[in-house]
Write an enzyme that holds these catalytic residues in place. Structure first.
Site, PDB file in Angstrom:
ATOM      1  N   HIS A 380       7.153   5.416 -15.436  1.00 33.86           N
ATOM      2  CA  HIS A 380       6.282   5.358 -14.265  1.00 33.86           C
ATOM      3  C   HIS A 380       6.964   5.715 -12.958  1.00 33.86           C
ATOM      4  CE1 HIS A 380       2.557   3.489 -15.848  1.00 33.86           C
ATOM      5  NE2 HIS A 380       3.362   3.006 -16.779  1.00 33.86           N
ATOM      6  N   LYS A 573      -3.141   0.472  -0.717  1.00 31.95           N
ATOM      7  CA  LYS A 573      -2.171   0.555  -1.814  1.00 31.95           C
ATOM      8  C   LYS A 573      -1.012  -0.337  -1.423  1.00 31.95           C
ATOM      9  CE  LYS A 573      -2.257   5.110  -1.242  1.00 31.95           C
ATOM     10  NZ  LYS A 573      -2.261   5.823  -2.500  1.00 31.95           N
ATOM     11  N   ARG A 574      -0.073  -0.601  -2.327  1.00 29.53           N
ATOM     12  CA  ARG A 574       1.100  -1.364  -1.946  1.00 29.53           C
ATOM     13  C   ARG A 574       1.758  -0.715  -0.727  1.00 29.53           C
ATOM     14  NH1 ARG A 574       2.638  -5.986  -5.003  1.00 29.53           N
ATOM     15  NH2 ARG A 574       4.387  -5.871  -3.553  1.00 29.53           N
ATOM     16  N   LYS A 579       5.094   5.695   0.290  1.00 28.32           N
ATOM     17  CA  LYS A 579       3.650   5.916   0.377  1.00 28.32           C
ATOM     18  C   LYS A 579       3.217   6.268   1.804  1.00 28.32           C
ATOM     19  CE  LYS A 579       2.412   2.882  -3.550  1.00 28.32           C
ATOM     20  NZ  LYS A 579       1.414   3.550  -4.409  1.00 28.32           N
ATOM     21  N   THR A 684      -3.511   6.071  -8.915  1.00 34.32           N
ATOM     22  CA  THR A 684      -4.799   5.963  -9.584  1.00 34.32           C
ATOM     23  C   THR A 684      -5.898   5.665  -8.579  1.00 34.32           C
ATOM     24  OG1 THR A 684      -4.255   3.671 -10.106  1.00 34.32           O
ATOM     25  CG2 THR A 684      -4.014   5.281 -11.885  1.00 34.32           C
ATOM     26  N   LYS A 688     -10.051   6.756  -8.074  1.00 35.10           N
ATOM     27  CA  LYS A 688     -11.182   5.872  -7.790  1.00 35.10           C
ATOM     28  C   LYS A 688     -11.962   6.368  -6.581  1.00 35.10           C
ATOM     29  CE  LYS A 688      -8.162   2.025  -9.085  1.00 35.10           C
ATOM     30  NZ  LYS A 688      -7.241   1.035  -8.481  1.00 35.10           N
TER      31      LYS A 688
HETATM   32  C1  LIG Z   1      -5.950   1.116  -8.176  1.00 34.04           C
HETATM   33  C2  LIG Z   1      -5.221   0.025  -7.515  1.00 34.04           C
HETATM   34  C3  LIG Z   1      -3.900   0.201  -7.103  1.00 34.04           C
HETATM   35  C4  LIG Z   1      -3.167   1.520  -7.254  1.00 34.04           C
HETATM   36  O1  LIG Z   1      -3.263   2.221  -6.034  1.00 34.04           O
HETATM   37  P1  LIG Z   1      -2.421   3.537  -5.737  1.00 34.04           P
HETATM   38  O2  LIG Z   1      -3.010   4.051  -4.473  1.00 34.04           O
HETATM   39  O3  LIG Z   1      -2.627   4.457  -6.875  1.00 34.04           O
HETATM   40  O4  LIG Z   1      -1.012   3.101  -5.569  1.00 34.04           O
HETATM   41  C5  LIG Z   1      -3.257  -0.851  -6.498  1.00 34.04           C
HETATM   42  N1  LIG Z   1      -3.872  -2.029  -6.280  1.00 34.04           N
HETATM   43  C6  LIG Z   1      -5.155  -2.230  -6.644  1.00 34.04           C
HETATM   44  C7  LIG Z   1      -5.788  -3.539  -6.365  1.00 34.04           C
HETATM   45  C8  LIG Z   1      -5.875  -1.222  -7.275  1.00 34.04           C
HETATM   46  O5  LIG Z   1      -7.136  -1.435  -7.659  1.00 34.04           O
END
Ligand SMILES: *Cc1c(COP(=O)(O)O)cnc(C)c1O
Length: 842
Positions: A380, A573-574, A579, A684, A688
């Site tokens: 990953h 996101k984190r 990022k 991911t 979404k």
């Molecule tokens: C999908 C998801 C992530 C992943 O987000 P990225 O932008 O791909 O890093 C992180 N936290 C939650 C709660 C999510 O639903």
């Protein structure tokens, strides 16, 4: 809002609801009775009230009864057919709430909604009572959860294994100082979604030593034993009977470990010492690992998961062979596939070897052949600091037998290279498993995985290419077919059908079928309507409804009122430097400064924006926490500035988790996926957002590359350096050749001037200065990409002014998202890595 009728807060009659002729009414009456039954007879609450919380628990238990039934049928069916089965090992799952998802997958929404109305409640309010199961950090854990949904939906014989952390990911509060962490007590009352299996328990050993018998066989003995107890979370597939298991292990000390003698002697603490040590194992997800103790605890967690899961898998393998004549261990890989979600469960490799050799009496070669044919590994990350390396001395102390096995694997691997591939000898120091650097000897877990597994995969095409060209390049020439790509995906059930029912019904109406929910490629048929004005009107009204809901939510959790007519621009996101939330907020600061400099007429011509941020920073990640503080400080100034706050708001949505994501994503119009190219393995949330008709501004990184290919480059706001340019750009910077854009300097200077308060932001901004080094010298190329980022943002502003064009882009984003269903991903794993087939329950 809830319609509070007289039943709310009063005791519901157990069987008072009259049965009606209509099938739905009849069904809902039965359900109402069943919910009432649980409210009255489940022992968790006193029976004198029926408030929302109790209604939630009673409803959940009623749904769970159905899940248990289906789970049992699925288990028995798998047991009878004995297909090859996959076991997905992951230290993290980010399940989110279960109620809406379970009811949706069981396809009983209407009946349950009606039943609750009969009992004086509304589904929405009841579902909100549930706490998120947040047994993970972010993308990796959420991926595991999406995979479980797809495995169940595709009727695959597959199970997940994880740990039942007492406290999941911390709860984030925002104060004047920035982020504050508190423990998330998701089990505070109890979870109606887990079923404890008192009959499924395995002993897990730690410490001790290796005993050699006169015949030369080896055995791990002594040390301490902690029991692993199984909790099953049933995972229903969408519109299928198949219901699989997420088996979570909890740690338990035996009664014999309680020192009754000491206790009666008044030494209460020491009497219970071992019990408290057992409890530590599953206390928290990712305990701090800056101390030696913290490191040891993490390694214990990893081994606990691996050992319990493998003992369980082997037990089941044998159970299914009971009474069969002459079965052989060599059949094991024909019945079992084990997938390692990142390197955290790597110890499954030496654990399987140990069990096969020391407990089952197999020789090395046979055990090794079985292990290699069983294990597959998903990588990953390529970030060097995220590649797991365990101290050899910690490993030796905690797992002496496993350390021996790892040494032997390494020795044999090197011997194989030396005898067959002399040309690679110079590469051996990088390829071998043990790094014997005398300062700090470590075990390189990724190398152990590559050497010991039959397949290694990356999680997006670009990432898999980088793995082959860089991180694992030396291995590719030995095992050219071992390396694969499996582009990540997301479940369209949770991430569209259930989180945006309005948009879903429009899609179903225009496609004249709801089959897209399990065959997401059908979304491409929306393309033919991309210019249709009727669809535009419906699409816009669904988006607006979702934006209003989101605005209400933001007001409720932050006190900031935002305008649903402004462009909703989201980055959630984190929080991590790669990022680049810092790039986003610097852009916002620059935008604010320019708005301030404009006159009222000029401001009116701009595109009004609401920029929303959300995400948790790891508790000890200082720069990430500074970024959170900066976003909040900028928001406090901008949102209260009457000159500009009609045109710009900056909001930090606290405590980002799956449920918050389900609220934010349907209401989004633009989302930012702006990592330094080459650093985000896949992402991911980009999928979404795109699925929900949100347009992406992003770099050519991770799955952005494939999303852009699918939805068309004219529907994607691209900017920034390419992955293959990054090393050169870093070099140039080191050589003092980088000339920053004046806009970038202006934004930083504005922050330094104290425009957003007195906090010393030099501590953060320094990371963008200097010429080299991680955490200095702008390693993540924020300054490099700033001008092209601002240009892309200007293109966004222009595009948004053209309503038709924007709606078309939005429809095409959804239409192009079919590839990113986790059903597609999981089918590829099933066919190309696991070699398993569907096993539907009749
Ligand atoms: C999908 C998801 C992530 C992943 O987000 P990225 O932008 O791909 O890093 C992180 N936290 C939650 C709660 C999510 O639903």
């Amino acid at each position: 809002m809830a319609t509070t009728t007289k039943t709310e807060g009063s005791v519901p009659g157990t069987a008072k609801v009259p049965a009606e002729a209509h099938p739905l009414a009849e069904e809902s009456s039965k359900i109402a009775s069943n919910i009432s039954y649980h409210a009255c007879y489940s022992p968790h609450f006193s029976p004198f009230k029926f408030d929302r919380e109790q209604a939630y628990y009673a409803t959940a238990e009623s749904v769970r009864d159905r899940l248990i039934q289906q789970w049992n049928e699925t288990y028995l069916h798998f047991h009878k057919v004995d297909p090859k089965q996959t076991y997905y090992l992951s230290m993290e799952y980010l399940q989110g709430r279960a109620l809406t998802n379970a009811i949706g997958n069981l396809n009983i929404q209407n009946a349950y909604a009606e039943a609750l109305v009969k009992l004086g409640h509304e589904m929405e309010n009841i579902a909100e009572q549930e706490k998120d199961a947040a047994l993970g950090n972010g993308g990796l854990g959420r991926l595991a959860s999406c995979f479980l949904d797809s495995m169940a939906t595709l009727n695959l014989p597959a199970w997940g294994y994880g740990l039942r952390y007492r406290y999941g990911l911390f709860k984030q509060r925002i104060t004047k100082e920035g982020q504050e962490e508190t423990a998330e007590d998701w089990l505070e009352k109890f979870s109606p979604w887990e079923i404890v299996r008192h009959d499924v328990m395995f002993p897990i050993r730690f410490f001790g030593q290796v005993e050699v018998s006169p015949s030369g066989s080896r055995k791990w003995v002594e040390g301490e034993i902690i029991q692993a107890l199984a909790y099953d979370v049933p995972i229903p597939g969408y519109k299928t009977k198949n219901t699989i298991s997420l088996r979570l292990w909890d740690a338990k000390a035996g009664a014999e470990d309680f020192n009754l003698f000491q206790f009666n002697d008044g030494q209460y603490e020491s009497a219970a010492q071992f019990h408290s040590r057992a409890q530590q194992i599953c206390a928290v997800l990712y305990p701090g690992d800056t101390t030696e103790n913290g490191k040891l605890l993490r390694l214990k967690q990893q081994y606990f998961l691996c050992s319990a899961s493998l003992q369980d898998i082997i037990f089941r393998f044998k159970e299914r062979r009971e009474g069969k004549r002459a079965w052989k261990w060599s059949e094991f890989p024909n019945k079992v596939a084990v997938q390692l979600n990142d390197t955290h469960p790597t110890l499954a490799i030496p654990e399987l070897m140990r069990i096969l050799m020391d407990n089952e009496g197999l020789g090395w070669n046979e055990a090794w052949d079985i292990t290699k044919r069983t294990i597959a590994y998903t990588n990953h990350t390529v970030l060097p600091e995220a590649l797991e390396k365990w101290s050899q001395s910690v490993m030796q102390k905690l797992l002496p037998r496993h350390m021996e096995i790892i040494e032997e694997i390494d020795k044999r691997f090197m011997a194989m290279i030396r005898s067959t591939r002399m040309d690679l000898e110079s590469k051996l120091p990088n390829m071998c498993i043990l790094d014997n650097n005398p300062q700090k000897p470590v075990v390189r877990m990724a190398n152990l995985c590559v050497v010991s597994s039959h397949t290694v995969n990356g999680v997006a095409q670009l990432h898999s290419d980088i793995l082959k060209a860089e991180l694992f390049a030396d291995y590719v020439s030995i095992w050219p077919t071992k390396f694969q790509n499996k582009t990540n995906g997301i479940t369209p059930r949770r991430w569209l059908r259930f989180c945006s029912p309005e948009l879903s019904s429009i899609i179903t109406k225009w496609l004249k079928t709801d089959r897209w929910i399990t065959d997401l490629d059908l979304l491409s048929n929306l393309r033919q309507f991309a210019d249709n004005e009727e669809l535009h009107a419906e699409w816009a009204s669904a988006k607006m409804a979702n934006k209003r809901l989101l605005a209400q939510y933001v007001l409720q959790v932050t006190g900031v009122s935002i305008d649903p007519n402004s462009l909703f621009d989201i980055q959630v996101k984190r929080i991590h430097e790669y990022k680049r939330q810092l790039l986003n907020i610097l852009g916002a600061v620059y935008r604010y400064k320019k708005l301030k400099e404009m006159n009222a007429e000029e401001r009116k011509k701009t595109t009004a924006r609401t920029i929303m941020f959300g995400g948790k920073a790891f508790a000890t990640y200082t720069n990430a926490k500074r970024i959170v503080k900066l976003v909040n400080d900028v928001g406090a100034v901008v949102n209260n500035d009457p000159d500009v706050n009609k045109y710009l708001k900056v909001v930090f949505v606290p405590n980002y988790n799956v449920s918050v994501a389900e609220m934010l994503i349907p209401g989004s119009e633009l989302s930012q996926h702006i990592s330094t190219a080459g650093m985000e393995a896949s992402g991911t949330s980009n999928m979404k957002f795109s699925l929900n008709g949100c347009i992406i501004i992003g770099t050519l990184d991770g799955a952005n590359v494939e999303i852009r290919e699918e939805i068309g480059e004219e529907n994607f706001f691209l900017f920034g350096a390419k992955a293959n340019e990054v090393p050169r750009l870093r070099k140039e910077r080191e050589n003092g050749l980088f000339k920053p854009d004046p806009r970038f300097e202006e934004a930083k200077q504005f922050i330094r001037s104290g425009a957003f308060g007195s906090y010393d932001y030099n501590l953060l901004l320094e990371s963008l200065e200097g010429n080299s080094g991680y955490g200095r010298g702008d390693y993540f190329l924020v300054g490099q990409d700033f001008p092209s980022y601002m240009d892309a943002q200007a293109r966004v502003d222009e595009a948004y002014k053209n309503r038709k064009r924007w709606l078309k882009m939005s429809i095409l984003s959804t239409a192009g998202s079919g590839k990113f269903s986790s059903d597609r991903t999981i089918m590829q794993y099933a066919k190309e890595i696991w070699n398993i087939e569907a096993c539907p329950v009749p």
